[in-house]
Design an enzyme around this catalytic site. Structure first.
Site, PDB file in Angstrom:
ATOM      1  N   TRP A  77      -2.070 -12.382  -3.820  1.00  0.00           N
ATOM      2  CA  TRP A  77      -1.797 -10.961  -4.072  1.00  0.00           C
ATOM      3  C   TRP A  77      -0.306 -10.639  -4.013  1.00  0.00           C
ATOM      4  O   TRP A  77       0.174  -9.717  -4.663  1.00  0.00           O
ATOM      5  CB  TRP A  77      -2.578 -10.083  -3.090  1.00  0.00           C
ATOM      6  CG  TRP A  77      -2.320 -10.383  -1.628  1.00  0.00           C
ATOM      7  CD1 TRP A  77      -2.943 -11.319  -0.868  1.00  0.00           C
ATOM      8  CD2 TRP A  77      -1.349  -9.753  -0.780  1.00  0.00           C
ATOM      9  NE1 TRP A  77      -2.432 -11.326   0.405  1.00  0.00           N
ATOM     10  CE2 TRP A  77      -1.450 -10.367   0.496  1.00  0.00           C
ATOM     11  CE3 TRP A  77      -0.420  -8.732  -0.957  1.00  0.00           C
ATOM     12  CZ2 TRP A  77      -0.654  -9.997   1.587  1.00  0.00           C
ATOM     13  CZ3 TRP A  77       0.376  -8.353   0.129  1.00  0.00           C
ATOM     14  CH2 TRP A  77       0.257  -8.991   1.377  1.00  0.00           C
ATOM     15  N   TRP A 103      -4.943 -20.215  -2.544  1.00  0.00           N
ATOM     16  CA  TRP A 103      -4.626 -19.567  -3.821  1.00  0.00           C
ATOM     17  C   TRP A 103      -4.265 -20.605  -4.860  1.00  0.00           C
ATOM     18  O   TRP A 103      -3.740 -21.665  -4.530  1.00  0.00           O
ATOM     19  CB  TRP A 103      -3.442 -18.598  -3.643  1.00  0.00           C
ATOM     20  CG  TRP A 103      -3.622 -17.579  -2.565  1.00  0.00           C
ATOM     21  CD1 TRP A 103      -2.965 -17.523  -1.373  1.00  0.00           C
ATOM     22  CD2 TRP A 103      -4.527 -16.467  -2.578  1.00  0.00           C
ATOM     23  NE1 TRP A 103      -3.391 -16.445  -0.635  1.00  0.00           N
ATOM     24  CE2 TRP A 103      -4.352 -15.776  -1.351  1.00  0.00           C
ATOM     25  CE3 TRP A 103      -5.455 -15.982  -3.480  1.00  0.00           C
ATOM     26  CZ2 TRP A 103      -5.082 -14.636  -1.011  1.00  0.00           C
ATOM     27  CZ3 TRP A 103      -6.180 -14.841  -3.149  1.00  0.00           C
ATOM     28  CH2 TRP A 103      -5.994 -14.190  -1.929  1.00  0.00           C
ATOM     29  N   GLU A 160      -5.263  12.288  -2.079  1.00  0.00           N
ATOM     30  CA  GLU A 160      -4.387  11.215  -2.587  1.00  0.00           C
ATOM     31  C   GLU A 160      -3.028  11.261  -1.900  1.00  0.00           C
ATOM     32  O   GLU A 160      -2.438  10.232  -1.579  1.00  0.00           O
ATOM     33  CB  GLU A 160      -4.191  11.328  -4.100  1.00  0.00           C
ATOM     34  CG  GLU A 160      -5.463  11.209  -4.911  1.00  0.00           C
ATOM     35  CD  GLU A 160      -6.248   9.954  -4.610  1.00  0.00           C
ATOM     36  OE1 GLU A 160      -5.651   8.887  -4.498  1.00  0.00           O
ATOM     37  OE2 GLU A 160      -7.478  10.069  -4.476  1.00  0.00           O
ATOM     38  N   TRP A 205      -3.334   9.492   1.263  1.00  0.00           N
ATOM     39  CA  TRP A 205      -3.280   8.023   1.162  1.00  0.00           C
ATOM     40  C   TRP A 205      -1.826   7.565   1.235  1.00  0.00           C
ATOM     41  O   TRP A 205      -1.497   6.552   1.841  1.00  0.00           O
ATOM     42  CB  TRP A 205      -3.887   7.544  -0.164  1.00  0.00           C
ATOM     43  CG  TRP A 205      -5.362   7.314  -0.102  1.00  0.00           C
ATOM     44  CD1 TRP A 205      -6.333   8.121  -0.625  1.00  0.00           C
ATOM     45  CD2 TRP A 205      -6.038   6.201   0.506  1.00  0.00           C
ATOM     46  NE1 TRP A 205      -7.570   7.566  -0.375  1.00  0.00           N
ATOM     47  CE2 TRP A 205      -7.416   6.392   0.308  1.00  0.00           C
ATOM     48  CE3 TRP A 205      -5.601   5.058   1.187  1.00  0.00           C
ATOM     49  CZ2 TRP A 205      -8.374   5.481   0.777  1.00  0.00           C
ATOM     50  CZ3 TRP A 205      -6.550   4.155   1.655  1.00  0.00           C
ATOM     51  CH2 TRP A 205      -7.926   4.375   1.448  1.00  0.00           C
ATOM     52  N   ASN A 258      -4.092   4.834 -11.643  1.00  0.00           N
ATOM     53  CA  ASN A 258      -4.560   4.250 -10.380  1.00  0.00           C
ATOM     54  C   ASN A 258      -5.799   3.378 -10.541  1.00  0.00           C
ATOM     55  O   ASN A 258      -5.879   2.289  -9.971  1.00  0.00           O
ATOM     56  CB  ASN A 258      -4.835   5.365  -9.369  1.00  0.00           C
ATOM     57  CG  ASN A 258      -5.330   4.818  -8.048  1.00  0.00           C
ATOM     58  OD1 ASN A 258      -4.646   4.014  -7.415  1.00  0.00           O
ATOM     59  ND2 ASN A 258      -6.530   5.207  -7.640  1.00  0.00           N
ATOM     60  N   TRP A 297      -2.193  -3.276  -3.020  1.00  0.00           N
ATOM     61  CA  TRP A 297      -2.479  -4.702  -3.245  1.00  0.00           C
ATOM     62  C   TRP A 297      -3.343  -5.277  -2.138  1.00  0.00           C
ATOM     63  O   TRP A 297      -4.269  -6.041  -2.387  1.00  0.00           O
ATOM     64  CB  TRP A 297      -1.179  -5.501  -3.408  1.00  0.00           C
ATOM     65  CG  TRP A 297      -0.742  -5.441  -4.835  1.00  0.00           C
ATOM     66  CD1 TRP A 297       0.144  -4.570  -5.392  1.00  0.00           C
ATOM     67  CD2 TRP A 297      -1.236  -6.249  -5.917  1.00  0.00           C
ATOM     68  NE1 TRP A 297       0.238  -4.783  -6.743  1.00  0.00           N
ATOM     69  CE2 TRP A 297      -0.597  -5.816  -7.093  1.00  0.00           C
ATOM     70  CE3 TRP A 297      -2.160  -7.295  -6.004  1.00  0.00           C
ATOM     71  CZ2 TRP A 297      -0.853  -6.392  -8.346  1.00  0.00           C
ATOM     72  CZ3 TRP A 297      -2.402  -7.879  -7.250  1.00  0.00           C
ATOM     73  CH2 TRP A 297      -1.760  -7.429  -8.394  1.00  0.00           C
TER      74      TRP A 297
HETATM   75  P1  FAD Z   1      -2.059  11.406  -8.560  1.00  0.00           P
HETATM   76  O1  FAD Z   1      -3.478  10.992  -8.716  1.00  0.00           O
HETATM   77  O2  FAD Z   1      -1.649  12.650  -9.234  1.00  0.00           O
HETATM   78  O3  FAD Z   1      -1.761  11.493  -6.999  1.00  0.00           O
HETATM   79  C1  FAD Z   1      -0.678  12.261  -6.460  1.00  0.00           C
HETATM   80  C2  FAD Z   1       0.223  11.425  -5.594  1.00  0.00           C
HETATM   81  O4  FAD Z   1      -0.489  10.910  -4.484  1.00  0.00           O
HETATM   82  C3  FAD Z   1       0.795  10.210  -6.289  1.00  0.00           C
HETATM   83  O5  FAD Z   1       1.935  10.555  -7.052  1.00  0.00           O
HETATM   84  C4  FAD Z   1       1.131   9.302  -5.128  1.00  0.00           C
HETATM   85  O6  FAD Z   1       2.350   9.656  -4.536  1.00  0.00           O
HETATM   86  C5  FAD Z   1       0.013   9.618  -4.154  1.00  0.00           C
HETATM   87  N1  FAD Z   1      -1.067   8.627  -4.300  1.00  0.00           N
HETATM   88  C6  FAD Z   1      -2.117   8.694  -5.134  1.00  0.00           C
HETATM   89  N2  FAD Z   1      -2.936   7.650  -4.954  1.00  0.00           N
HETATM   90  C7  FAD Z   1      -2.383   6.885  -3.995  1.00  0.00           C
HETATM   91  C8  FAD Z   1      -2.754   5.665  -3.365  1.00  0.00           C
HETATM   92  N3  FAD Z   1      -3.873   5.009  -3.686  1.00  0.00           N
HETATM   93  N4  FAD Z   1      -1.923   5.173  -2.431  1.00  0.00           N
HETATM   94  C9  FAD Z   1      -0.801   5.812  -2.084  1.00  0.00           C
HETATM   95  N5  FAD Z   1      -0.399   6.968  -2.638  1.00  0.00           N
HETATM   96  C10 FAD Z   1      -1.181   7.496  -3.576  1.00  0.00           C
HETATM   97  N6  FAD Z   1       1.746   4.339  -5.862  1.00  0.00           N
HETATM   98  C11 FAD Z   1       3.079   4.490  -5.841  1.00  0.00           C
HETATM   99  O7  FAD Z   1       3.564   5.621  -5.729  1.00  0.00           O
HETATM  100  N7  FAD Z   1       3.910   3.416  -5.937  1.00  0.00           N
HETATM  101  C12 FAD Z   1       3.441   2.137  -6.064  1.00  0.00           C
HETATM  102  O8  FAD Z   1       4.234   1.194  -6.128  1.00  0.00           O
HETATM  103  C13 FAD Z   1       2.024   1.957  -6.126  1.00  0.00           C
HETATM  104  N8  FAD Z   1       1.489   0.713  -6.302  1.00  0.00           N
HETATM  105  C14 FAD Z   1       0.119   0.569  -6.334  1.00  0.00           C
HETATM  106  C15 FAD Z   1      -0.434  -0.711  -6.469  1.00  0.00           C
HETATM  107  C16 FAD Z   1      -1.819  -0.893  -6.489  1.00  0.00           C
HETATM  108  C17 FAD Z   1      -2.396  -2.290  -6.646  1.00  0.00           C
HETATM  109  C18 FAD Z   1      -2.670   0.221  -6.360  1.00  0.00           C
HETATM  110  C19 FAD Z   1      -4.164   0.056  -6.375  1.00  0.00           C
HETATM  111  C20 FAD Z   1      -2.128   1.496  -6.210  1.00  0.00           C
HETATM  112  C21 FAD Z   1      -0.745   1.696  -6.188  1.00  0.00           C
HETATM  113  N9  FAD Z   1      -0.174   2.981  -6.047  1.00  0.00           N
HETATM  114  C22 FAD Z   1       1.191   3.119  -6.009  1.00  0.00           C
HETATM  115  C23 FAD Z   1      -1.033   4.171  -5.814  1.00  0.00           C
HETATM  116  C24 FAD Z   1      -1.447   4.965  -7.059  1.00  0.00           C
HETATM  117  O9  FAD Z   1      -1.985   4.116  -8.032  1.00  0.00           O
HETATM  118  C25 FAD Z   1      -0.304   5.784  -7.664  1.00  0.00           C
HETATM  119  O10 FAD Z   1       0.326   6.529  -6.663  1.00  0.00           O
HETATM  120  C26 FAD Z   1      -0.808   6.752  -8.718  1.00  0.00           C
HETATM  121  O11 FAD Z   1      -1.466   6.071  -9.752  1.00  0.00           O
HETATM  122  C27 FAD Z   1       0.358   7.555  -9.261  1.00  0.00           C
HETATM  123  O12 FAD Z   1      -0.050   8.396 -10.303  1.00  0.00           O
HETATM  124  P2  FAD Z   1      -0.070   9.984 -10.133  1.00  0.00           P
HETATM  125  O13 FAD Z   1       1.243  10.472  -9.629  1.00  0.00           O
HETATM  126  O14 FAD Z   1      -0.561  10.541 -11.422  1.00  0.00           O
HETATM  127  O15 FAD Z   1      -1.174  10.161  -9.004  1.00  0.00           O
END
Ligand code: FAD
Length: 474
Positions: free
Chosen positions: A362, A309, A277, A280, A344, A385
């Site tokens: 979007w 859209w 993650e 990503w 997420n 997105w």
């Molecule tokens: P954990 O599962 O604990 O992951 C650890 C860290 O990894 C996160 O804190 C984050 O920094 C990074 N991470 C995890 N998943 C992703 C991912 N898919 N993409 C990029 N980084 C990721 N994340 C944001 O930080 N800011 C946003 O504005 C944001 N907008 C999103 C919008 C959409 C439509 C989607 C599908 C995802 C988005 N994410 C965003 C990614 C992800 O959903 C969040 O980072 C995550 O839910 C944060 O929770 P956590 O810290 O418990 O994640």
């Protein structure tokens, strides 16, 4: 010599490359600075609660810097251009010899820094650092030196480079011998206010590190089993800290390795899943630098510009408020509206619903998320997105469309998450929680909850046609 550290998205003292470098010379006078730019934040749709979180974090930063005898100066102006103009004068006034800062990778931020370096040329030496990523943009490329367009090969190349890279966390600087520093109260930002729940997200780098440690020790090993269940707190919830740099990705990586030392050899298990993650996050930031058009609201796949859209109307408003009639979508939107954070899996479901069921652009959803998210981060949000809309890199083909009912059944089987956020459904039995209106009809009961906005099967068919037409006509 006077060294100035300009804090932006790196609000911490430990493992901060610019701060560390500025403090290397024991004879230097070190000053720190933060400039609030409310006009710019509004243009970037920054959530008021993220601004509040930054303000709280700055107070912790100010105290931590004062303990090192470093003063945090603070100024507020409108936008990036005004910030640069003020900074040039400030450098002159303070006789700054070297300016230290950590790079930001969004286009406006990059342009601001390039302009500043020109404005300061001949007066101040600028030293910029790659700090907010494990590996700098442009350093993980294909054999032809190009950025990857697909995540998995990027990740594989990334992991090959990671073992050789310097990912050590740097310590906080030692206290300086420049005497006590003044600590003026930080004036509130001239920006809309929205409170952050301090019990859920306590501000400051110490709180961030405590959360990181606890997660890596207690939860990372189970991450793969728990991460897709919104009713459990199976993810780290450190995103708000990473987004404003109260924590660095190196700190995350190093802590994870300390708890799970065989993670990189074994390449499976929860810890590796969590690292994935973090990668990503890296991927989406690397993409911004390789394709600046991503910062200009452009879709990665060009033909998707032609998807017709629907105009955002009441359906869009109902989506924002969590009143679509699809319980998992509504619970998720309310979680975000109330706390600033959304799981997420639910970000994927709600985004897919907006784009594929309501067929709303979007970019409307992207902007709304930014106005609400405590962890709002341009690259991750845009990447998420565009992924959900099938307009991005690594695209799930546009014909893969989430069914909001079966997604709910799969990831919130018992409906615990739904009941937490949609109290109108408290009485609905478990077996009916994902289709409450069907149950209410059978039971001849009236629910204080909206009927589904759209019929999913019909919406799905129409969206497929719209995408196919767009592709044909491109
Ligand atoms: P954990 O599962 O604990 O992951 C650890 C860290 O990894 C996160 O804190 C984050 O920094 C990074 N991470 C995890 N998943 C992703 C991912 N898919 N993409 C990029 N980084 C990721 N994340 C944001 O930080 N800011 C946003 O504005 C944001 N907008 C999103 C919008 C959409 C439509 C989607 C599908 C995802 C988005 N994410 C965003 C990614 C992800 O959903 C969040 O980072 C995550 O839910 C944060 O929770 P956590 O810290 O418990 O994640």
């Amino acid at each position: 010599p006077t060294h100035l550290v300009w804090f932006r998205n790196d609000l911490r003292t430990i493992d901060n490359r610019a701060l560390h470098a500025a403090c290397e010379d024991p004879a230097a006078r070190v000053l720190a600075l933060f400039i609030a730019t409310p006009g710019q934040w509004a243009a970037h749709s920054m959530a008021p609660r993220q601004a509040s979180f930054i303000h709280q974090t700055l107070q912790h930063l100010q105290a931590a810097l004062a303990a090192k005898n470093i003063e945090l100066c603070y100024h507020q102006c409108d936008d990036f251009a005004a910030a640069n103009a003020w900074l040039v004068a400030f450098c002159r006034e303070q006789q700054v010899g070297t300016l230290f800062y950590n790079r930001q990778y969004e286009l406006n931020e990059q342009q601001r820094d390039a302009a500043l370096e020109q404005q300061l040329a001949g007066q101040v030496v600028c030293r910029a650092f790659d700090d907010s990523l494990l590996l700098p943009p442009g350093s993980v490329t294909t054999g032809n030196g190009e950025m990857y367009k697909v995540y998995t090969p990027f990740r594989n190349a990334f992991l090959r480079r990671l073992t050789a890279a310097d990912t050590r966390s740097l310590p906080a600087p030692r206290p300086r011998e420049q005497g006590d520093v003044p600590r003026h109260p930080l004036a509130p930002f001239d920006y809309p206010q929205q409170a952050v729940d301090e019990a859920q997200f306590p501000a400051g780098e110490e709180a961030a590190l405590a959360r990181l440690r606890a997660f890596c020790r207690e939860q990372a090993p189970d991450y793969l089993r728990q991460r897709d269940q919104p009713a459990l707190s199976g993810t780290s919830q450190i995103s708000p800290y990473l987004a404003i740099g109260a924590l660095s990705p190196r700190q995350c990586f190093n802590r994870l390795q300390a708890e799970c030392p065989r993670m990189l050899e074994q390449r499976d298990g929860g810890a590796f899943g969590w690292l994935n993650e973090l990668l990503w996050r890296e991927f989406y930031r690397h993409l911004l630098v390789a394709w600046p058009m991503l910062c200009k609201h452009q879709p990665f796949i060009r033909w998707t510009r032609f998807v017709p859209w629907h105009t955002p109307d009441e359906a869009f408003e109902a989506w924002k408020q969590g009143r679509t009639g699809y319980p998992i979508v509504d619970a998720a939107m309310r979680q975000m509206n109330q706390t600033g954070w959304m799981h997420n899996r639910l970000r994927m479901i709600t985004a897919s619903y907006l784009v594929k069921d309501l067929r709303i652009d979007w970019r409307e959803g992207e902007r709304y998320f930014m106005t609400q998210l405590l962890d709002g981060d341009y690259a991750a949000n845009n990447g998420g997105w565009q992924w959900a809309a099938s307009t991005g890199t690594d695209a799930t083909p546009y014909f893969r469309i989430f069914n909001p009912t079966t997604q709910g059944e799969r990831y919130d089987k018992q409906g615990d998450f739904i009941r937490r956020w949609v109290p109108e459904l408290a009485e609905v039995p478990e077996s009916a929680i994902h289709q409450p209106h069907r149950w209410a009809r059978e039971q001849q009961r009236v629910l204080d909850y909206p009927a589904p906005q759209v019929d999913h099967a019909t919406a799905r068919r129409e969206t497929l046609e719209a995408f196919e037409d767009a592709r044909r006509h491109a």
